[in-house]
Design an enzyme around this catalytic site. Structure first.
Site: not given
Ligand code: T46
Length: 134
Positions: A50
């Site tokens: 993303h």
């Molecule tokens: C990024 C990369 C490096 C939250 O509720 N609060 C938070 O602060 C974060 C980071 C995530 N979430 C929730 C959103 C999703 O439902 O946790 C779940 C997993 O997040 P996501 O699938 O976006 O995780 P990654 O590892 O793909 O991405 C993360 C960060 O979201 C993103 O901003 O830049 O790490």
């Protein structure tokens, strides 16, 4: 100019072991509003895929390593995050992917804003269209 912007985090290690200090406005070019960390990533799993419209972040592997890909819609570069004193600046409107997490990887992320799902662009084609409008 390279998409990959690495930040040397100041190491204050001595004979007792390692210590890295991270300070807003000094080694980190924004005020830190949120900190999160990713750990226990299962073998072969990938994360990210993303971009963010406004959020800026610095990521550092405080343990282990992973491979970070950054893409600004025109070119794509990658680097290994493999040191607790090596941060990577992830700017807004950069597509990011994290691959090849080691078993012991703990990826610490410092973020310029609170969590906002509305700031995410999770579709690569939408991201490319948004890049053309910047
Ligand atoms: C990024 C990369 C490096 C939250 O509720 N609060 C938070 O602060 C974060 C980071 C995530 N979430 C929730 C959103 C999703 O439902 O946790 C779940 C997993 O997040 P996501 O699938 O976006 O995780 P990654 O590892 O793909 O991405 C993360 C960060 O979201 C993103 O901003 O830049 O790490």
């Amino acid at each position: 100019m390279s998409i990959i912007k690495l930040i040397d985090l100041p190491e204050l290690s001595d004979s007792r072991g390692g210590l890295v200090a991270i300070e807003s406005g000094l080694s980190i070019p924004f005020d830190i509003k949120r900190v999160y960390y990713i750990f226990g990533t299962c073998e072969g799993m990938v994360r990210g895929f993303h971009a963010h419209k406004a959020l800026e972040q610095v990521a550092v592997c405080v343990s282990g390593k992973c491979r970070m890909i950054l893409d600004n819609g025109k070119s794509r570069e990658e680097c290994w995050l493999d040191s607790p004193s090596k941060g990577i600046l992830i700017e807004n409107m950069q597509w990011r992917e994290m691959h090849d997490f080691s078993d012991d990887c703990v990826l610490l992320v410092l973020a310029s804003e609170h969590y906002d799902e509305g700031d995410y662009i999770r579709d690569y084609q939408v991201f490319l269209r948004e890049c053309e409008n910047v």
